[in-house]
Design a protein around this motif. Sequence first.
Motif, PDB file in Angstrom:
ATOM      1  N   MET A  63      33.095 -13.011  22.695  1.00  0.00           N
ATOM      2  CA  MET A  63      34.202 -12.817  21.880  1.00  0.00           C
ATOM      3  C   MET A  63      33.460 -13.488  20.608  1.00  0.00           C
ATOM      4  O   MET A  63      32.979 -14.345  20.393  1.00  0.00           O
ATOM      5  CB  MET A  63      35.334 -13.818  22.560  1.00  0.00           C
ATOM      6  N   LYS A  64      34.283 -12.803  19.370  1.00  0.00           N
ATOM      7  CA  LYS A  64      33.822 -13.229  18.101  1.00  0.00           C
ATOM      8  C   LYS A  64      34.425 -14.565  17.569  1.00  0.00           C
ATOM      9  O   LYS A  64      35.692 -14.897  17.905  1.00  0.00           O
ATOM     10  CB  LYS A  64      34.296 -12.084  17.204  1.00  0.00           C
ATOM     11  N   GLU A  65      33.682 -15.443  17.176  1.00  0.00           N
ATOM     12  CA  GLU A  65      34.252 -16.948  16.489  1.00  0.00           C
ATOM     13  C   GLU A  65      35.330 -16.446  15.357  1.00  0.00           C
ATOM     14  O   GLU A  65      34.595 -15.538  14.375  1.00  0.00           O
ATOM     15  CB  GLU A  65      33.082 -17.597  16.294  1.00  0.00           C
ATOM     16  N   PRO A  66      36.447 -17.205  14.986  1.00  0.00           N
ATOM     17  CA  PRO A  66      37.081 -17.019  13.978  1.00  0.00           C
ATOM     18  C   PRO A  66      36.394 -17.251  12.764  1.00  0.00           C
ATOM     19  O   PRO A  66      35.237 -18.187  12.702  1.00  0.00           O
ATOM     20  CB  PRO A  66      38.033 -17.939  13.855  1.00  0.00           C
ATOM     21  N   LYS A  67      36.543 -16.786  11.455  1.00  0.00           N
ATOM     22  CA  LYS A  67      35.852 -17.381  10.239  1.00  0.00           C
ATOM     23  C   LYS A  67      36.189 -18.501   9.586  1.00  0.00           C
ATOM     24  O   LYS A  67      35.275 -19.094   9.003  1.00  0.00           O
ATOM     25  CB  LYS A  67      36.457 -16.420   9.032  1.00  0.00           C
ATOM     26  N   SER A  68      37.034 -19.376  10.318  1.00  0.00           N
ATOM     27  CA  SER A  68      37.512 -20.523   9.736  1.00  0.00           C
ATOM     28  C   SER A  68      36.572 -21.642  10.417  1.00  0.00           C
ATOM     29  O   SER A  68      36.571 -22.727  10.161  1.00  0.00           O
ATOM     30  CB  SER A  68      39.048 -20.947  10.316  1.00  0.00           C
ATOM     31  N   VAL A  69      35.855 -21.376  11.525  1.00  0.00           N
ATOM     32  CA  VAL A  69      34.736 -22.230  12.300  1.00  0.00           C
ATOM     33  C   VAL A  69      33.658 -22.918  11.008  1.00  0.00           C
ATOM     34  O   VAL A  69      32.904 -22.004  10.302  1.00  0.00           O
ATOM     35  CB  VAL A  69      34.060 -21.475  13.277  1.00  0.00           C
ATOM     36  N   GLY A  70      33.926 -24.153  11.213  1.00  0.00           N
ATOM     37  CA  GLY A  70      32.755 -24.928  10.134  1.00  0.00           C
ATOM     38  C   GLY A  70      33.139 -24.944   8.758  1.00  0.00           C
ATOM     39  O   GLY A  70      32.553 -25.530   7.953  1.00  0.00           O
ATOM     40  N   LYS A  71      34.583 -24.333   8.463  1.00  0.00           N
ATOM     41  CA  LYS A  71      35.085 -24.719   7.187  1.00  0.00           C
ATOM     42  C   LYS A  71      36.095 -25.730   6.920  1.00  0.00           C
ATOM     43  O   LYS A  71      36.794 -25.690   7.862  1.00  0.00           O
ATOM     44  CB  LYS A  71      35.698 -23.251   6.521  1.00  0.00           C
ATOM     45  N   ARG A  72      36.116 -26.322   5.907  1.00  0.00           N
ATOM     46  CA  ARG A  72      37.236 -27.354   5.401  1.00  0.00           C
ATOM     47  C   ARG A  72      38.326 -26.621   4.882  1.00  0.00           C
ATOM     48  O   ARG A  72      39.443 -26.907   5.281  1.00  0.00           O
ATOM     49  CB  ARG A  72      36.586 -28.347   4.652  1.00  0.00           C
ATOM     50  N   LEU A  73      38.198 -25.838   3.969  1.00  0.00           N
ATOM     51  CA  LEU A  73      39.254 -25.323   3.409  1.00  0.00           C
ATOM     52  C   LEU A  73      39.452 -23.690   3.729  1.00  0.00           C
ATOM     53  O   LEU A  73      38.581 -22.959   3.896  1.00  0.00           O
ATOM     54  CB  LEU A  73      38.871 -25.301   1.806  1.00  0.00           C
ATOM     55  N   LEU A  74      40.802 -23.506   4.105  1.00  0.00           N
ATOM     56  CA  LEU A  74      41.001 -22.129   4.736  1.00  0.00           C
ATOM     57  C   LEU A  74      41.832 -21.313   3.919  1.00  0.00           C
ATOM     58  O   LEU A  74      42.806 -21.935   3.062  1.00  0.00           O
ATOM     59  CB  LEU A  74      41.777 -22.230   5.917  1.00  0.00           C
ATOM     60  N   THR A  75      41.561 -20.035   3.985  1.00  0.00           N
ATOM     61  CA  THR A  75      42.427 -19.280   2.983  1.00  0.00           C
ATOM     62  C   THR A  75      43.587 -19.154   3.889  1.00  0.00           C
ATOM     63  O   THR A  75      43.933 -19.448   5.115  1.00  0.00           O
ATOM     64  CB  THR A  75      42.166 -17.579   2.950  1.00  0.00           C
ATOM     65  N   THR A  76      44.652 -18.301   3.185  1.00  0.00           N
ATOM     66  CA  THR A  76      46.021 -18.337   4.071  1.00  0.00           C
ATOM     67  C   THR A  76      46.088 -17.457   5.320  1.00  0.00           C
ATOM     68  O   THR A  76      46.363 -17.910   6.283  1.00  0.00           O
ATOM     69  CB  THR A  76      47.267 -17.517   3.052  1.00  0.00           C
ATOM     70  N   LYS A  77      45.038 -16.434   5.223  1.00  0.00           N
ATOM     71  CA  LYS A  77      44.936 -15.676   6.535  1.00  0.00           C
ATOM     72  C   LYS A  77      44.149 -16.452   7.409  1.00  0.00           C
ATOM     73  O   LYS A  77      44.355 -16.337   8.734  1.00  0.00           O
ATOM     74  CB  LYS A  77      44.003 -14.292   5.977  1.00  0.00           C
ATOM     75  N   GLU A  78      43.105 -17.020   7.099  1.00  0.00           N
ATOM     76  CA  GLU A  78      42.428 -18.000   8.077  1.00  0.00           C
ATOM     77  C   GLU A  78      43.088 -19.304   8.685  1.00  0.00           C
ATOM     78  O   GLU A  78      43.341 -19.455   9.908  1.00  0.00           O
ATOM     79  CB  GLU A  78      40.978 -18.652   7.189  1.00  0.00           C
ATOM     80  N   PHE A  79      44.174 -19.739   7.835  1.00  0.00           N
ATOM     81  CA  PHE A  79      45.066 -20.639   8.299  1.00  0.00           C
ATOM     82  C   PHE A  79      46.079 -20.053   9.299  1.00  0.00           C
ATOM     83  O   PHE A  79      46.176 -20.823  10.387  1.00  0.00           O
ATOM     84  CB  PHE A  79      45.983 -20.957   7.140  1.00  0.00           C
ATOM     85  N   MET A  80      46.573 -18.949   9.024  1.00  0.00           N
ATOM     86  CA  MET A  80      47.447 -18.289  10.016  1.00  0.00           C
ATOM     87  C   MET A  80      46.649 -17.725  11.323  1.00  0.00           C
ATOM     88  O   MET A  80      47.253 -18.086  12.487  1.00  0.00           O
ATOM     89  CB  MET A  80      48.004 -16.974   9.278  1.00  0.00           C
ATOM     90  N   GLU A  81      45.360 -17.404  11.276  1.00  0.00           N
ATOM     91  CA  GLU A  81      44.541 -17.241  12.196  1.00  0.00           C
ATOM     92  C   GLU A  81      44.340 -18.544  13.331  1.00  0.00           C
ATOM     93  O   GLU A  81      44.591 -18.638  14.419  1.00  0.00           O
ATOM     94  CB  GLU A  81      43.329 -16.581  12.123  1.00  0.00           C
ATOM     95  N   TYR A  82      44.034 -19.488  12.336  1.00  0.00           N
ATOM     96  CA  TYR A  82      43.747 -20.889  13.059  1.00  0.00           C
ATOM     97  C   TYR A  82      44.844 -21.495  13.844  1.00  0.00           C
ATOM     98  O   TYR A  82      44.715 -22.053  14.835  1.00  0.00           O
ATOM     99  CB  TYR A  82      43.272 -21.759  11.962  1.00  0.00           C
ATOM    100  N   THR A  83      46.294 -21.512  13.216  1.00  0.00           N
ATOM    101  CA  THR A  83      47.368 -22.108  13.685  1.00  0.00           C
ATOM    102  C   THR A  83      48.308 -20.902  14.677  1.00  0.00           C
ATOM    103  O   THR A  83      48.873 -21.743  15.376  1.00  0.00           O
ATOM    104  CB  THR A  83      48.437 -22.506  12.606  1.00  0.00           C
ATOM    105  N   GLY A  84      47.890 -19.792  14.324  1.00  0.00           N
ATOM    106  CA  GLY A  84      49.024 -18.758  15.003  1.00  0.00           C
ATOM    107  C   GLY A  84      50.278 -18.561  14.356  1.00  0.00           C
ATOM    108  O   GLY A  84      51.197 -18.034  14.906  1.00  0.00           O
ATOM    109  N   PHE A  85      50.329 -19.353  13.145  1.00  0.00           N
ATOM    110  CA  PHE A  85      51.604 -19.033  12.659  1.00  0.00           C
ATOM    111  C   PHE A  85      51.496 -17.834  11.849  1.00  0.00           C
ATOM    112  O   PHE A  85      50.667 -17.376  11.366  1.00  0.00           O
ATOM    113  CB  PHE A  85      51.577 -20.217  11.337  1.00  0.00           C
ATOM    114  N   GLY A  86      52.996 -17.454  11.577  1.00  0.00           N
ATOM    115  CA  GLY A  86      52.981 -16.101  10.493  1.00  0.00           C
ATOM    116  C   GLY A  86      53.054 -16.574   9.037  1.00  0.00           C
ATOM    117  O   GLY A  86      52.716 -17.890   8.826  1.00  0.00           O
TER     118      GLY A  86
END
Length: 66
Positions: A1-24
């Motif tokens: 399984m591929k790791e999300p782009k947000s791994v190891g980052k402090r600041l997330l883009t909106t898309k990464e934040f949505m992926e990280y939290t599962g929010f729309g």
Amino acid sequence: MKEPKSVGKRLLTTKEFMEYTGFGEVTAERFGNSFKLRRKIGDQWRYDKVKTDKALDKLFGVKKHD
């Protein structure tokens, strides 16, 4: 399984934040505003991952053991 782009980052883009939290998109924006998790840097919004984790822990009553 591929790791999300947000791994190891402090600041997330909106898309990464949505992926990280599962929010729309709308929920991500509202949650970010409610907990002061997002800041505009240049012409883009960034979400603070550390503050996000703390806000979610507080919301769900998770206590950290030191």
